[in-house]
Design a protein around this motif. Structure first.
Motif, PDB file in Angstrom:
ATOM      1  N   MET A 176       0.914  -1.204   0.180  1.00 63.90           N
ATOM      2  CA  MET A 176       0.056  -0.081   0.097  1.00 63.90           C
ATOM      3  C   MET A 176       0.971   1.181   0.030  1.00 63.90           C
ATOM      4  SD  MET A 176      -2.655   1.163   2.998  1.00 63.90           S
ATOM      5  CE  MET A 176      -2.118  -0.204   4.170  1.00 63.90           C
ATOM      6  N   PRO A 177       0.534   2.367  -0.611  1.00 63.03           N
ATOM      7  CA  PRO A 177       1.221   3.424  -0.885  1.00 63.03           C
ATOM      8  C   PRO A 177       1.481   4.059   0.654  1.00 63.03           C
ATOM      9  CG  PRO A 177      -0.757   3.888  -1.854  1.00 63.03           C
ATOM     10  CD  PRO A 177      -0.627   2.370  -1.599  1.00 63.03           C
ATOM     11  N   LYS A 178       2.559   4.620   0.552  1.00 63.64           N
ATOM     12  CA  LYS A 178       2.770   5.444   1.598  1.00 63.64           C
ATOM     13  C   LYS A 178       3.234   6.867   1.960  1.00 63.64           C
ATOM     14  CE  LYS A 178       2.587   1.638   4.654  1.00 63.64           C
ATOM     15  NZ  LYS A 178       1.812   1.664   5.623  1.00 63.64           N
ATOM     16  N   GLY A 179       2.760   7.741   2.513  1.00 69.10           N
ATOM     17  CA  GLY A 179       2.839   8.995   2.446  1.00 69.10           C
ATOM     18  C   GLY A 179       3.737   9.347   3.500  1.00 69.10           C
ATOM     19  N   GLU A 217      -0.572  -3.274  12.000  1.00 65.41           N
ATOM     20  CA  GLU A 217      -1.754  -3.968  11.217  1.00 65.41           C
ATOM     21  C   GLU A 217      -1.840  -3.679   9.907  1.00 65.41           C
ATOM     22  OE1 GLU A 217      -3.460  -6.157  12.845  1.00 65.41           O
ATOM     23  OE2 GLU A 217      -2.901  -6.028  14.976  1.00 65.41           O
ATOM     24  N   GLU A 218      -1.035  -3.749   8.809  1.00 63.60           N
ATOM     25  CA  GLU A 218      -0.946  -3.458   7.438  1.00 63.60           C
ATOM     26  C   GLU A 218      -2.160  -4.513   6.970  1.00 63.60           C
ATOM     27  OE1 GLU A 218       0.727  -0.781   4.885  1.00 63.60           O
ATOM     28  OE2 GLU A 218       0.893  -1.241   6.712  1.00 63.60           O
ATOM     29  N   ASP A 219      -1.926  -5.745   6.968  1.00 66.67           N
ATOM     30  CA  ASP A 219      -3.006  -6.768   6.350  1.00 66.67           C
ATOM     31  C   ASP A 219      -4.256  -6.339   6.757  1.00 66.67           C
ATOM     32  OD1 ASP A 219      -0.746  -7.978   5.477  1.00 66.67           O
ATOM     33  OD2 ASP A 219      -0.836  -9.565   6.881  1.00 66.67           O
ATOM     34  N   PHE A 246      -6.090   8.590   4.777  1.00 69.59           N
ATOM     35  CA  PHE A 246      -5.221   8.135   5.835  1.00 69.59           C
ATOM     36  C   PHE A 246      -4.858   6.939   5.832  1.00 69.59           C
ATOM     37  CE2 PHE A 246      -3.802   7.222   9.930  1.00 69.59           C
ATOM     38  CZ  PHE A 246      -3.172   7.882  10.273  1.00 69.59           C
ATOM     39  N   ILE A 247      -5.852   6.069   5.735  1.00 69.10           N
ATOM     40  CA  ILE A 247      -5.420   4.412   5.918  1.00 69.10           C
ATOM     41  C   ILE A 247      -4.763   4.139   4.732  1.00 69.10           C
ATOM     42  CG2 ILE A 247      -6.310   2.169   5.971  1.00 69.10           C
ATOM     43  CD1 ILE A 247      -6.960   3.922   8.565  1.00 69.10           C
ATOM     44  N   GLU A 248      -4.839   4.707   3.639  1.00 69.86           N
ATOM     45  CA  GLU A 248      -4.286   4.326   2.228  1.00 69.86           C
ATOM     46  C   GLU A 248      -2.854   5.062   2.260  1.00 69.86           C
ATOM     47  OE1 GLU A 248      -7.330   2.882  -0.964  1.00 69.86           O
ATOM     48  OE2 GLU A 248      -7.041   5.271  -0.819  1.00 69.86           O
ATOM     49  N   SER A 249      -2.708   6.362   2.566  1.00 73.07           N
ATOM     50  CA  SER A 249      -1.241   7.219   2.325  1.00 73.07           C
ATOM     51  C   SER A 249      -0.820   7.875   3.174  1.00 73.07           C
ATOM     52  CB  SER A 249      -1.650   7.828   0.888  1.00 73.07           C
ATOM     53  OG  SER A 249      -2.534   8.856   0.978  1.00 73.07           O
TER      54      SER A 249
END
Length: 416
Positions: free
Chosen positions: A1-4, A292-294, A332-335
């Motif tokens: 998942m992309p990270k900011g 808790e990435e998954d 927020f959850i995604e990036s």
């Protein structure tokens, strides 16, 4: 998942940027009148010399009125007590006056405690709100902790008592969590209260067969208040302890259970749950960027559905509010991106760029309303919470303590 870019946090604190009587004989009458003339003259001179005198007199009148309202909280009429409490809340919200309250806080708390124990629904609600406001006023003073210790037992008892009306229990949830947040109590007390709150909103978890429980609108208000209160207290937890807190009871609390609240038929419950999840991930990722990435991937689809909900059976206003909130949560959850909000007050600017700061600011806004700008300027507690640099400015709006000193100086002038 992309990270900011990862955001930082500091417990309950945020960041800010600055922009910087008998008859008398004739001789006695004459002497009396001359003396009075002398005093009146001195008073006029003092007034002419000090343009703030009118403000000081206004403060005197206000304090006298507030004293009457405090006395009125002990009257026999229940409605009269409620009116006095509500008027005190309005006054203490509009003007920062910790010195006045500190001199009388024991009397005020005694009346609040009696109202919480013996008053009707409206009186209990007004008393709970007043308790929160005086804690905001007194701030970091030791008396705030004393108030918390005095009122916590009765608030906690009512909050957990199923025989008490749901709306009053909701008021108790909010008041107790706010007072816990403001008093700076031990983290053990914070965790214990969070567990008590979770035992309330767990009634909105999915049933054993996976179906959504039937919860009345009144109980939904209570559950939403409990979730929101739990979230506020979560902002006090060290990021390194988030995993242990969220999974403190394997039989009940977990991210999976918390996410089940997103399926509630009640908007306030769904939104409170979404905010709670955002806070959990923000704090968790501050300790471990892969927190808790998954599971984050698992709930993304649910968040997308809520962010684009167009079901006609939902009110248009509700759909709009839900979509806006969950778009921010999903982003927020995604990036790891949090929309930045700037709050201007006077010559200063408060930047809300984390879910923690947004939650704490929203909580204080719910307590203080439009007057929050006054408290951000003058109230040392709020300036401490949001790490606003520098002492509260005193040049434009005199504080209660300044006015007291000014009146003392005037008394000295008037002595013959």
């Amino acid at each position: 998942m992309p990270k900011g870019k990862r955001k930082g946090r500091s417990d309950r604190n945020g960041r800010h940027h600055e922009n910087g009587g008998g008859s008398l004989n004739s001789s006695e009458d004459e002497s009396y009148n001359l003396d009075n003339a002398s005093v009146a003259s001195n008073f006029s001179d003092a007034t002419a010399e000090d343009p703030d005198d009118g403000a000081a007199l206004a403060d005197d009148q206000m304090e006298e009125k507030l004293g009457e309202l405090i006395d009125g909280m002990a009257q026999k009429s229940s409605q009269g007590r409620v009116n006095c409490q509500e008027q005190l809340v309005k006054a203490f919200v509009k003007k920062y006056m910790p010195g006045f309250i500190k001199e009388r806080y024991f009397t005020i708390c005694d009346c609040i405690e009696r109202s919480l124990k013996k008053g009707g629904g409206a009186e209990k609600a007004a008393a709970a709100e007043l308790a929160t406001v005086i804690c905001v006023q007194l701030g970091n003073d030791d008396s705030t902790e004393e108030i918390y210790k005095l009122l916590k037992p009765v608030l906690l008892t009512m909050m957990c008592d199923t025989s008490v009306a749901a709306n009053i229990r909701a008021k108790c949830c909010t008041a107790l969590s706010n007072m816990t947040f403001l008093s700076g109590c031990e983290i053990g007390d914070v965790i214990h209260l969070m567990q008590q709150l979770e035992s309330i909103f767990s009634a909105s978890y999915l049933k054993g067969d996976g179906s959504v429980p039937i919860v009345s609108a009144e109980m939904a208000v209570l559950h939403a208040a409990a979730i929101s209160s739990w979230s506020l207290l979560l902002t006090l937890v060290n990021p390194a302890d988030i995993d242990a807190v969220v999974n403190s009871n394997a039989k009940r609390m977990s991210l999976e259970k918390l996410s089940e609240l997103l399926e509630s038929i009640h908007l306030e419950v769904r939104m409170s749950a979404g905010e709670a999840l955002a806070l959990v991930y923000e704090l968790g990722r501050n300790n471990d960027e892969d927190f808790e990435e998954d599971f984050a991937m698992d709930i993304t689809e649910t968040l997308k559905q809520l962010a684009t909900d167009s079901h006609k059976y939902r009110a248009k206003k509700d759909r709009k509010q839900q979509r806006a909130t969950f778009r921010d949560i999903l982003q927020f959850i995604e990036s790891d991106t949090v929309p930045e909000i700037q709050v201007k007050f006077g010559k200063e600017v408060l930047v809300l760029d984390t879910w923690t700061r947004r939650k704490q600011y929203d909580t204080l806004c719910n307590i203080l309303g439009p007057s929050i700008n006054i408290h951000l300027t003058e109230n040392e507690l709020l300036r401490d919470i949001f790490e606003i640099v520098g002492p509260p400015p005193t040049t434009e709006i005199p504080t209660y303590a300044q006015n007291q000193m000014e009146r003392n100086r005037k008394v000295i002038k008037l002595v013959p």
